[in-house]
Design a protein around this motif. Structure first.
Motif, PDB file in Angstrom:
ATOM      1  N   LEU A   1       0.829  -1.194   0.000  1.00 17.68           N
ATOM      2  CA  LEU A   1       0.000   0.000   0.000  1.00 17.68           C
ATOM      3  C   LEU A   1       0.868   1.251   0.000  1.00 17.68           C
ATOM      4  CD1 LEU A   1      -2.743   1.387   0.173  1.00 17.68           C
ATOM      5  CD2 LEU A   1      -2.640   1.130   2.665  1.00 17.68           C
ATOM      6  N   ALA A   2       1.925   1.236   0.806  1.00 18.46           N
ATOM      7  CA  ALA A   2       2.823   2.388   0.867  1.00 18.46           C
ATOM      8  C   ALA A   2       3.495   2.627  -0.479  1.00 18.46           C
ATOM      9  CB  ALA A   2       3.876   2.176   1.949  1.00 18.46           C
ATOM     10  N   VAL A   3       3.890   1.531  -1.151  1.00 23.34           N
ATOM     11  CA  VAL A   3       4.516   1.661  -2.465  1.00 23.34           C
ATOM     12  C   VAL A   3       3.534   2.248  -3.470  1.00 23.34           C
ATOM     13  CG1 VAL A   3       5.415   0.345  -4.428  1.00 23.34           C
ATOM     14  CG2 VAL A   3       6.231  -0.142  -2.113  1.00 23.34           C
ATOM     15  N   ARG A   4       2.289   1.752  -3.444  1.00 24.52           N
ATOM     16  CA  ARG A   4       1.272   2.281  -4.369  1.00 24.52           C
ATOM     17  C   ARG A   4       1.013   3.762  -4.102  1.00 24.52           C
ATOM     18  NH1 ARG A   4      -1.225  -2.853  -3.583  1.00 24.52           N
ATOM     19  NH2 ARG A   4      -2.630  -1.990  -2.006  1.00 24.52           N
ATOM     20  N   GLN A   5       0.965   4.129  -2.830  1.00 24.02           N
ATOM     21  CA  GLN A   5       0.744   5.538  -2.498  1.00 24.02           C
ATOM     22  C   GLN A   5       1.920   6.391  -2.950  1.00 24.02           C
ATOM     23  OE1 GLN A   5       0.054   5.136   1.724  1.00 24.02           O
ATOM     24  NE2 GLN A   5      -2.167   5.066   1.492  1.00 24.02           N
ATOM     25  N   GLU A   6       3.128   5.863  -2.781  1.00 26.97           N
ATOM     26  CA  GLU A   6       4.316   6.590  -3.214  1.00 26.97           C
ATOM     27  C   GLU A   6       4.326   6.744  -4.739  1.00 26.97           C
ATOM     28  OE1 GLU A   6       8.013   8.572  -3.038  1.00 26.97           O
ATOM     29  OE2 GLU A   6       6.505   8.137  -1.515  1.00 26.97           O
ATOM     30  N   GLU A   7       3.963   5.665  -5.440  1.00 27.27           N
ATOM     31  CA  GLU A   7       3.907   5.726  -6.901  1.00 27.27           C
ATOM     32  C   GLU A   7       2.845   6.709  -7.363  1.00 27.27           C
ATOM     33  OE1 GLU A   7       3.207   1.699  -7.951  1.00 27.27           O
ATOM     34  OE2 GLU A   7       5.335   1.137  -7.922  1.00 27.27           O
ATOM     35  N   ALA A   8       1.697   6.726  -6.678  1.00 27.60           N
ATOM     36  CA  ALA A   8       0.632   7.660  -7.040  1.00 27.60           C
ATOM     37  C   ALA A   8       1.077   9.095  -6.800  1.00 27.60           C
ATOM     38  CB  ALA A   8      -0.629   7.350  -6.232  1.00 27.60           C
ATOM     39  N   ALA A   9       1.766   9.326  -5.674  1.00 22.42           N
ATOM     40  CA  ALA A   9       2.257  10.680  -5.378  1.00 22.42           C
ATOM     41  C   ALA A   9       3.298  11.107  -6.412  1.00 22.42           C
ATOM     42  CB  ALA A   9       2.851  10.719  -3.972  1.00 22.42           C
ATOM     43  N   ARG A  10       4.168  10.168  -6.802  1.00 20.31           N
ATOM     44  CA  ARG A  10       5.192  10.480  -7.793  1.00 20.31           C
ATOM     45  C   ARG A  10       4.562  10.774  -9.141  1.00 20.31           C
ATOM     46  NH1 ARG A  10       8.812   8.029 -11.529  1.00 20.31           N
ATOM     47  NH2 ARG A  10      10.966   8.717 -11.263  1.00 20.31           N
ATOM     48  N   ARG A  11       3.562   9.984  -9.535  1.00 24.02           N
ATOM     49  CA  ARG A  11       2.903  10.208 -10.814  1.00 24.02           C
ATOM     50  C   ARG A  11       2.155  11.534 -10.821  1.00 24.02           C
ATOM     51  NH1 ARG A  11       3.935  10.170 -15.383  1.00 24.02           N
ATOM     52  NH2 ARG A  11       5.022   8.227 -14.887  1.00 24.02           N
ATOM     53  N   GLU A  12       1.502  11.852  -9.719  1.00 26.94           N
ATOM     54  CA  GLU A  12       0.803  13.138  -9.625  1.00 26.94           C
ATOM     55  C   GLU A  12       1.796  14.293  -9.732  1.00 26.94           C
ATOM     56  OE1 GLU A  12      -2.220  15.570  -6.614  1.00 26.94           O
ATOM     57  OE2 GLU A  12      -1.289  13.692  -5.967  1.00 26.94           O
ATOM     58  N   PHE A  13       2.951  14.151  -9.067  1.00 26.92           N
ATOM     59  CA  PHE A  13       3.978  15.186  -9.141  1.00 26.92           C
ATOM     60  C   PHE A  13       4.493  15.341 -10.570  1.00 26.92           C
ATOM     61  CE2 PHE A  13       8.618  15.868  -9.278  1.00 26.92           C
ATOM     62  CZ  PHE A  13       8.636  17.209  -8.919  1.00 26.92           C
ATOM     63  N   ILE A  14       4.772  14.213 -11.252  1.00 28.08           N
ATOM     64  CA  ILE A  14       5.268  14.264 -12.631  1.00 28.08           C
ATOM     65  C   ILE A  14       4.260  14.961 -13.531  1.00 28.08           C
ATOM     66  CG2 ILE A  14       5.860  12.877 -14.641  1.00 28.08           C
ATOM     67  CD1 ILE A  14       8.039  12.933 -12.525  1.00 28.08           C
ATOM     68  N   ASP A  15       2.986  14.613 -13.382  1.00 33.55           N
ATOM     69  CA  ASP A  15       1.950  15.246 -14.201  1.00 33.55           C
ATOM     70  C   ASP A  15       1.906  16.748 -13.967  1.00 33.55           C
ATOM     71  OD1 ASP A  15       1.312  12.802 -15.236  1.00 33.55           O
ATOM     72  OD2 ASP A  15      -0.457  12.491 -13.983  1.00 33.55           O
TER      73      ASP A  15
END
Length: 353
Positions: free
Chosen positions: A97-111
């Motif tokens: 879950l933490a990895v998915r949240q981190e990936e989501a935060a990273r993707r949101e930042f990239i966008d």
């Protein structure tokens, strides 16, 4: 067993005693309790290795010696295995879950970074978490390969590993967007972008890479990214052979197309008569492109077109007859070459303009 691990061993001794006394397995509620404790331990940042060691220490400390119930050593060990397995499952669940949240935060930042959709001050704060200092100038390189790539693609990991291996932590960010590989690097480290282009080209079996100019400030990344995308589009429309194109080298083309109607008028006025040739305008248009790309050297242009020099010379004469402009005349050459560039940018003669 340390005191900080004791919280995650709540009820464990009782489970061992029950197993020794009755031989029963853990019930559903007990297993879920172990999973929840595992999740809590992961969220608190404890290592799984230390937590498992704590369970083993607790097993030795609370081993139900001298018990005369229905349970056996096998029953106790089975309970230990169940308890530790459920605990590890909860721990891993929290980590995923933490990895998915981190990936989501990273993707949101990239966008937000590449589309400029966030407050620049807030964006700069978030960027530090991902290794970027947006107060500096940054440049962006974009690689477009034969297929779409995402952050988990082997190609992405391969290119990222190659850059980290060579440059270490230089505040480089490798990511993907719309199936393209993207490298964001400090604007004064062109060697990083050059190496990215080399690695991306090799890893994707011949991608094309475009490099935007270094741009300053929090909004510089999106400006450089947009330049790189425009350079990719221009390279495709102009049918450039170079695997790496730089926005700084293509600045003249946006200038040429800024007044689209004027460029269309130039193309039709200068090159329109070529449509009257046998086979249409395209063969003669390619002849002009090869001639100009060869530095107006007939022998080299003929080689590139797989023609004899005599055949090339005939084509150039035919162009002169149809357009009234002589490709060998320096006065006419600039007009013809500009019109040829405009034709490629506007998609003529395949598209009406």
């Amino acid at each position: 067993m340390t005191q900080r691990h004791e919280t995650y061993l709540t009820g464990y001794a009782e489970i061992l005693a029950e197993a020794a006394g009755t031989g029963r397995r853990l019930n559903r509620d007990e297993l879920e309790e172990r999973r929840l404790l595992g999740e809590q331990a992961a969220e608190a940042g404890h290592s799984l290795r230390g937590l498992v060691r704590g369970h083993l220490d607790a097993t030795r400390a609370h081993w139900p010696g001298g018990a005369h119930g229905a349970g056996t050593t096998d029953s106790v060990l089975a309970a230990v295995a169940q308890a530790v397995d459920a605990f590890a499952e909860g721990y891993e669940r929290a980590q995923r879950l933490a990895v998915r949240q981190e990936e989501a935060a990273r993707r949101e930042f990239i966008d937000d970074l590449l589309y400029g959709r966030s407050d620049l001050g807030r964006l700069a704060e978030r960027a530090e978490r991902f290794g970027l200092v947006l107060s500096r100038a940054h440049a962006v390189a974009v690689a477009q390969g034969p297929e779409a790539y995402d952050d988990t693609a082997p190609v992405t990991r391969l290119v990222e590993a190659a850059l980290i291996s060579r440059f270490g932590d230089r505040r480089i960010l490798i990511t993907t967007k719309n199936g393209q590989l993207i490298c964001i690097a400090p604007g004064d480290e062109d060697d990083v972008l050059a190496h990215f282009a080399k690695q991306a080209y090799a890893a994707t079996d011949g991608s094309r890479v475009a490099v935007g100019r270094p741009q300053p400030g929090p909004g510089g990344v999106v400006h450089s990214y947009e330049e790189a995308l425009s350079a990719l589009e221009l390279a495709e429309r102009l049918e450039l052979d170079e695997p790496v194109v730089r926005a700084a080298d293509l600045l003249v083309y946006p200038v040429l197309t800024r007044d689209r109607q004027a460029m269309a008028d130039l193309v039709l006025s200068v090159l329109g008569p070529l449509r009257g040739a046998r086979g249409g305008a395209e063969p003669l248009l390619r002849t002009l492109e090869a001639y100009f790309d060869a530095g107006c050297t007939a022998a080299e242009a003929a080689r590139r077109l797989s023609l004899s020099v005599r055949a090339l010379t005939y084509r150039l004469e035919r162009i002169h007859q149809l357009t009234g402009a002589n490709p060998a005349d320096p006065v006419h050459r600039y007009t013809l070459q500009t019109a040829v560039i405009g034709a490629r940018l506007l998609g003529w003669p395949d598209q009406e303009i």
